[in-house]
Design a protein around this motif. Sequence first.
Motif, short mmCIF file in Angstrom:
data_model
loop_
_atom_site.label_atom_id
_atom_site.label_comp_id
_atom_site.label_asym_id
_atom_site.label_seq_id
_atom_site.Cartn_x
_atom_site.Cartn_y
_atom_site.Cartn_z
N LEU A 84 18.29 2.41 -6.54
CA LEU A 84 17.82 2.96 -7.81
C LEU A 84 19.02 3.22 -8.72
CD1 LEU A 84 15.29 5.56 -6.38
CD2 LEU A 84 14.86 3.19 -7.05
N SER A 133 27.60 1.14 -2.31
CA SER A 133 26.21 1.55 -2.31
C SER A 133 25.32 0.72 -1.39
CB SER A 133 25.66 1.49 -3.74
OG SER A 133 25.64 0.15 -4.18
N ARG A 152 16.33 3.58 -1.43
CA ARG A 152 16.70 4.66 -2.35
C ARG A 152 18.05 4.46 -2.99
NH1 ARG A 152 14.84 8.46 2.32
NH2 ARG A 152 15.85 6.69 3.29
N ASN A 153 18.93 3.72 -2.30
CA ASN A 153 20.23 3.47 -2.92
C ASN A 153 20.21 2.25 -3.82
OD1 ASN A 153 19.98 1.57 -0.97
ND2 ASN A 153 21.95 1.98 0.04
N ILE A 199 20.46 5.65 -11.26
CA ILE A 199 20.32 7.00 -11.80
C ILE A 199 21.64 7.38 -12.46
CG2 ILE A 199 19.93 9.43 -11.23
CD1 ILE A 199 18.33 8.40 -8.77
N PHE A 210 15.11 12.09 -2.37
CA PHE A 210 14.00 11.36 -1.78
C PHE A 210 13.94 11.73 -0.31
CE2 PHE A 210 14.95 8.59 -5.42
CZ PHE A 210 13.70 8.58 -6.01
N ILE A 259 25.09 7.26 -10.44
CA ILE A 259 25.67 8.16 -9.44
C ILE A 259 25.98 7.42 -8.14
CG2 ILE A 259 24.58 10.21 -10.40
CD1 ILE A 259 22.50 10.11 -8.26
N ASP A 260 25.42 6.23 -7.99
CA ASP A 260 25.76 5.45 -6.80
C ASP A 260 26.99 4.58 -7.02
OD1 ASP A 260 23.90 6.09 -4.73
OD2 ASP A 260 22.33 5.27 -6.01
N LEU A 313 0.81 -1.21 0.00
CA LEU A 313 0.00 0.00 0.00
C LEU A 313 0.85 1.27 0.00
CD1 LEU A 313 -2.82 1.27 0.19
CD2 LEU A 313 -2.67 1.06 2.67
N VAL A 314 1.92 1.26 0.75
CA VAL A 314 2.71 2.50 0.88
C VAL A 314 4.03 2.44 0.13
CG1 VAL A 314 1.63 3.14 3.05
CG2 VAL A 314 3.70 1.73 3.08
N GLN A 315 4.36 1.26 -0.39
CA GLN A 315 5.52 1.10 -1.29
C GLN A 315 6.81 1.72 -0.77
OE1 GLN A 315 5.41 -0.90 -3.58
NE2 GLN A 315 3.35 -1.05 -4.42
N PRO A 316 7.26 1.28 0.39
CA PRO A 316 8.59 1.74 0.80
C PRO A 316 9.63 1.16 -0.16
CG PRO A 316 7.87 -0.04 2.22
CD PRO A 316 6.70 0.28 1.32
N PHE A 317 10.70 1.88 -0.39
CA PHE A 317 11.74 1.37 -1.30
C PHE A 317 13.11 1.82 -0.82
CE2 PHE A 317 10.54 5.50 -2.82
CZ PHE A 317 11.72 6.08 -3.25
N PHE A 330 25.65 16.07 -9.03
CA PHE A 330 25.18 15.18 -7.98
C PHE A 330 26.24 15.10 -6.89
CE2 PHE A 330 27.84 11.42 -8.51
CZ PHE A 330 28.23 11.49 -9.84
N THR A 357 7.40 7.42 -3.73
CA THR A 357 6.10 6.92 -3.27
C THR A 357 5.71 7.69 -2.01
OG1 THR A 357 7.01 5.24 -1.78
CG2 THR A 357 6.78 4.62 -4.09
N VAL A 358 4.57 7.35 -1.44
CA VAL A 358 4.15 8.08 -0.24
C VAL A 358 5.09 7.80 0.93
CG1 VAL A 358 1.73 8.24 -0.83
CG2 VAL A 358 2.55 6.22 0.40
N SER A 359 5.77 6.66 0.92
CA SER A 359 6.70 6.36 2.01
C SER A 359 7.98 7.17 1.92
CB SER A 359 7.07 4.87 1.99
OG SER A 359 5.95 4.10 2.32
N LEU A 377 12.47 8.10 4.87
CA LEU A 377 11.45 7.06 4.83
C LEU A 377 10.48 7.22 6.00
CD1 LEU A 377 10.60 4.39 3.36
CD2 LEU A 377 11.91 3.19 5.12
N GLY A 419 24.10 7.30 2.78
CA GLY A 419 24.11 6.18 1.84
C GLY A 419 23.25 6.37 0.62
N GLU A 420 23.01 7.60 0.25
CA GLU A 420 22.28 7.85 -1.00
C GLU A 420 22.76 9.16 -1.58
OE1 GLU A 420 18.44 8.07 1.32
OE2 GLU A 420 18.08 9.65 -0.15
N LYS A 421 22.33 9.41 -2.79
CA LYS A 421 22.79 10.61 -3.50
C LYS A 421 21.65 11.61 -3.67
CE LYS A 421 27.05 9.30 -4.93
NZ LYS A 421 27.25 8.06 -4.15
#
Lengths: 376, 178
Positions: free
Chosen positions: A16, A372, A13-14, A18, B172, A304-305, A7-11, B116, B61-63, B175, B139-141
């Motif tokens: 992805l 990453s 981020r590292n 890009i 982003f 970029i990662d 429902l909330v789709q946590p993901f 970046f 996403t919403v999260s 979370l 740990g992210e860009k």
Amino acid sequence: MALSKALVQPFRRNQLAIGAGWRGYFAPFNVPFWVGQTNSAVGPTILDLQNQGPFNTNNMPAGWFDLGWINGFKLTPGSKIGQIKSGYRGATRTQVRGEIGEEFEFKLREFTRLAFKIATGTEVFNLLKTNQASTVGPLSMSGITAVAVGASGYQATGGTATDSRVAGQPTIFLPAGSGSLFTAGNMVVMDIDYDKATTGFVGSNGIPVFVNNAPQDVDFIRKTSDFVANIALVVSGPIAGIAGNQDALVLSQIFAGGGSSSSVNPGPVVPPAGSKVQQMVGWTAREGGTFIMDWSALFVCDTIDGDQLAVYYPHCSIMQFKDIANLAIPNIGTTDETQYELDASFTALAFDDPLDGETIVGYKVWYPSSQSGRSF
Amino acid sequence: MSWSDAIDSYFKYVKGRIVASNPNRLVPGIIEANAWPPQEVQNEAFYLLLLGENSSGNFGTVSSTGLVHLTQWTWVVIGNDLPSQASNQVGRNRGNRYRNNAKLKQELLNGLFPNFCDKNTYVPQQQGNNLISVPTPVGEKIWWSRPRFLPVKAEGESGVLYGAAQVFVSEFSDLISS
């Protein structure tokens, strides 16, 4: 209870990818070595994906040429999976792989001779400097007299020269006095004479010549050679560090091309012994003809990662040279100037992977960054 | 981690590159656009103005919402007076505003390369009598657009040039787990 992940789709981020698009690299495919072989694994410029990757795009493995800024790299899978259906209901019982294939396309935004050759997919003919116009054909006239090279030949890094104008520079050495036949800014080709008789694949580019149709032009191999460059500087001999009295043509860049030979793989990537130097004014690709140029290709996308995605085709060739396409330069509608790009599509050809003998057409490669926190 | 991590990281990264290319360049800090101008504006210094955020489309996403921060690098150029003793100097007082402005733009363009950087979170720490911020990578860009240089405004009375360049910074959000 926590909300459902669906429902909330946590993901992560590292996780992805890009990046800023793909960059293309091409290398010779040795057609003369490949023909007549029972195994399609011979002929490509082999990349060791285990040892040579991830690829340093600032220092690629030897023999790989940077195509520069490309755009619109796109894969079109051509492999098919067939279904075997049986039973009263005709349900699919199993799937089998049918024909294998993949096409890819991209646009070359930097105009170079190599880009022109790859995009047009034909043997590119160097336009030699001549003394008079021919009424026979657009390419018929032989060039002005080719100049034999000196004892030190072609040296990609200046050979033993200690003269600061030559040391470390790609250089053609000429007998003393011959340097005066050239001036800085001239475009030259360096390769051997054609004997007007040999058929099959001739020259370091493996240019095909039909039986009973040998061109009666001593410059034919130089007309189809990749060993071309601009002269940056003419240096009169004697030159410190170079034996004897030789002049030097310091080139704007190293020779890039060749790689074809029926006896060794990869073939020679520098001009053979006995080569001569000749001035040229440009090059042309004919629409039509019989032959198709073959290549090995690599496309790289860094994220970029720190991940690297790559697509490696051991054997590919042109499918369609689409256009010298317009690319509008954003200038708020105030100019008629436009940019042009070479638009072409290619087909990946079969390669029998020596590891297990499977016939494939390409490799999709992923080198995850150790930094990453990549999940598996 | 906090809302300000992306902008802090972006500012410190770009400032680092600007100062590396010109150690004399002042890059005072980040301010909300409504607070511009501060009481005292440094000549030929880069200020980072924040104009707001946007989240749209399928960006995250919403999260973990994709956020686009609209930022604006801003500077003023007064120009340099000719030294009074340089009576034989060709030129006019403050006649170098155009060239100084061009230099600032070049430094900013170079500072933004390669569009970046790592996203860090910053924790204040006392070091002697000073308060410093310690970056910790999350740990992210983050990444950002090419600059859009706005038309330079010249203040009528004083002749002071106002330079600005807009840059969209993307990230982003943290979370939201529950």
